[in-house]
Design an enzyme around this catalytic site. Structure first.
Site, PDB file in Angstrom:
ATOM      1  N   SER A 117       0.837  -1.197   0.000  1.00 20.15           N
ATOM      2  CA  SER A 117       0.000   0.000   0.000  1.00 20.15           C
ATOM      3  C   SER A 117       0.873   1.249   0.000  1.00 20.15           C
ATOM      4  O   SER A 117       2.077   1.179   0.231  1.00 20.15           O
ATOM      5  CB  SER A 117      -0.892   0.010   1.239  1.00 20.15           C
ATOM      6  OG  SER A 117      -0.100   0.291   2.388  1.00 20.15           O
ATOM      7  N   LYS A 118       0.224   2.364  -0.240  1.00 18.85           N
ATOM      8  CA  LYS A 118       0.947   3.631  -0.252  1.00 18.85           C
ATOM      9  C   LYS A 118       1.547   3.895   1.130  1.00 18.85           C
ATOM     10  O   LYS A 118       2.620   4.466   1.250  1.00 18.85           O
ATOM     11  CB  LYS A 118      -0.012   4.760  -0.658  1.00 18.85           C
ATOM     12  CG  LYS A 118       0.638   6.129  -0.598  1.00 18.85           C
ATOM     13  CD  LYS A 118      -0.124   7.133  -1.406  1.00 18.85           C
ATOM     14  CE  LYS A 118      -0.001   8.545  -0.891  1.00 18.85           C
ATOM     15  NZ  LYS A 118       1.222   8.931  -0.237  1.00 18.85           N
TER      16      LYS A 118
END
Ligand code: GLU
Length: 519
Positions: free
Chosen positions: A262-263
């Protein structure tokens, strides 16, 4: 494989910046297309207007331009199957929605969001399907005239896919083999909404793949749950014979811990998850990009190619052309690939040191400008040469062996700062300085200044001609103290080369400063 022409597509939705996983998907499509002499299509899937983000499409195009991935047709590339932006294909989808309605494979449903919500409260795990559709407000339960009336009155409706229960749906996946799903677990997916007169992703995706004669659908694993529905749609249209073959790529996983990359992982561990820097138009937030971090596009592609596939030997460094040759879709892994961002930097290092000097100059130049330093390309090339900056293992001016740890052009600054900026202070606790700056050093350096001042030709050869005999005569060894004066530490290139680079005036100035400061 059949004798069908290979046509694959990368079909992003412009809902934000392109995720690095999307770049890998596009890359695998590219490799597969090139390998089979096929076409790679760039399609924009923008039928969900609520999720549209301005600038996202341009961002995606710019990303591939930077990466060097070329499309054969699509938005911005032209081609015979256009338009390639789904929002420009509304009328086409309407026609196909009507086909399904006419065939009885789809129906019109009027249930309002409130009514659906009420049903969800009433029935545990409510799903709009064969077991519930008879309880709802749709063209299967209402008389035809009423349906026509409601539409004429302008009531909003959706078109739902009528899924027969109890069918064993088989997704034949090139990576995963046969995946079986019982149709009873699927819901009657919405295919079209009267409110915006637009199809949903599922319908537009299938119609376009069919009309664009897509032969293989290569996409991320997150789309695997949609695949049974897609198979049923091909069947419903009567297109089963030309249904594309599927290949669902393994997920990209967190570098540490479990789950999808994920970011937040990137933010926490300090690596980008987007190819280019992204400026969020909504909140002005800036997310870092591989390009701005100093990655070379070749390194990014090489790194990504090996997340989920490898050529079956130990080869890691591959040009795009080599990858095209070696790539094998059927040998992709089913298991998720850990996103080893340290390895990404390693790849960048490998590509950086293989670049010709000229390729370094523009980014080195940019780095120096950022540091507020005036320089010239000639000077920069000279520094790269002197410092043997491209050599992984090198011997420094002291005869010590080092391993070069340059992964990014920005790593050059601490290694080369002294060429452009004079030492401003000296660390008296530094081992090299302690050992080489003694009581008598200042006076020796004063003598040495005298000698240097007398040299007219300050080139390496010119200095040698005067200094070598002087050293011989006096038995003095000025090198290490001289290095302290010019570099401020025990590092750097050959002293003659350095002093020639700095010039007589700067050399003498730095020496005087060291004498005054260190005493
Ligand atoms: N529009 C989908 C996406 O955003 C495409 C999925 C597919 O390739 O079918 O990735």
């Amino acid at each position: 494989m059949s004798d069908r022409k290979v046509r694959v597509r990368f079909a992003p939705s412009p809902t934000g910046p392109l995720h690095i996983g999307g770049v890998r998907t596009a890359l695998y499509n590219y490799l597969f297309a090139k390998q089979h002499g096929g076409d790679l299509i760039f399609r924009i899937e923008d039928t969900d207007s609520s999720r549209f983000v301005p600038g996202a499409e341009e961002y995606i195009i710019e990303s591939f331009h930077w990466l060097g991935i070329k499309f054969d047709e699509g938005v911005g590339f032209g081609g015979n199957y256009g338009p390639y932006r789904q929002s420009e294909r509304r009328d086409i989808y309407k026609e196909y929605v009507q086909q399904l309605l006419d065939k009885g494979k789809a129906y019109i449903a009027f249930d309002t969001p409130e009514e659906l919500e009420a049903k969800r409260k009433e029935i545990d795990n409510f799903q709009y399907d064969a077991s519930t559709r008879q309880l709802m407000k749709n063209s299967l339960t209402l008389p035809a005239e009423v349906v026509q009336e409601m539409i004429a009155e302008g009531q909003q409706y959706v078109v739902r896919f009528l899924i027969e229960p109890g069918i064993d749906v088989v997704v034949d996946d090139m990576i995963r083999g046969e995946v079986h799903i019982n149709s009873s677990i699927l819901d009657d997916k919405v295919l079209f909404k009267s409110a915006d007169q637009l199809p949903t992703y599922h319908l537009a995706n299938i119609v376009d793949d069919h009309l664009m004669e897509v032969s293989h659908v290569i996409r991320g694993e997150e789309w695997l749950p949609s695949a049974p529905l897609h198979v049923l749609l091909y069947d419903a249209f009567g297109w089963a014979d030309t249904m594309p073959r599927f290949a669902h790529l393994p997920l990209l996983l967190k570098p540490i811990g479990n789950g999808k990359l994920s970011k937040r992982d990137g933010d926490k561990l300090g690596f980008p998850v987007f190819p280019l820097e992204w400026h969020d138009p909504k909140n002005g937030e800036i997310s870092s990009g591989y390009r701005e971090k100093g990655y070379l596009p070749e390194a990014v592609l090489n790194f990504l190619a090996l997340l989920g596939w490898n050529p079956g030997n130990d080869q890691e460094l591959m040009s795009l052309d080599e990858m095209v040759e070696l790539f094998d879709l059927s040998k992709c892994s089913k298991n998720g690939a850990k996103f080893d961002y340290v390895k990404a930097a390693w790849f960048n290092h490998q590509y950086l040191i293989r670049q010709p000097d000229e390729a370094w100059t523009p980014s080195f130049d940019k780095l120096l400008k950022e540091q507020g330093v005036e320089s010239t390309p000639q000077k920069e090339a000279e520094v790269v040469r002197m410092m043997k900056l491209k050599v992984i293992e090198y011997v420094d001016g002291q005869g010590n062996k080092h391993k070069r740890n340059i992964s990014f052009v920005s790593d050059l600054w601490p290694l080369t700062k002294f060429f452009f900026v004079a030492p401003e202070s000296f660390d008296r606790e530094d081992k090299f300085i302690k050992k080489n700056w003694k009581e008598e050093t200042a006076s020796e350096m004063r003598q040495f200044i005298q000698v240097l001042s007398s040299i007219e030709d300050f080139s390496v050869e010119g200095q040698k001609a005067v200094i070598d005999p002087w050293v011989e005569q006096n038995g003095l060894r000025p090198w290490n103290a001289w290095r302290i004066c010019l570099v401020g530490a025990g590092q750097g290139p050959d002293m003659y080369e350095l002093s020639a680079f700095l010039g007589k005036e700067e050399t003498l100035r730095r020496m005087q400063f060291a004498i005054d400061t260190l005493g």
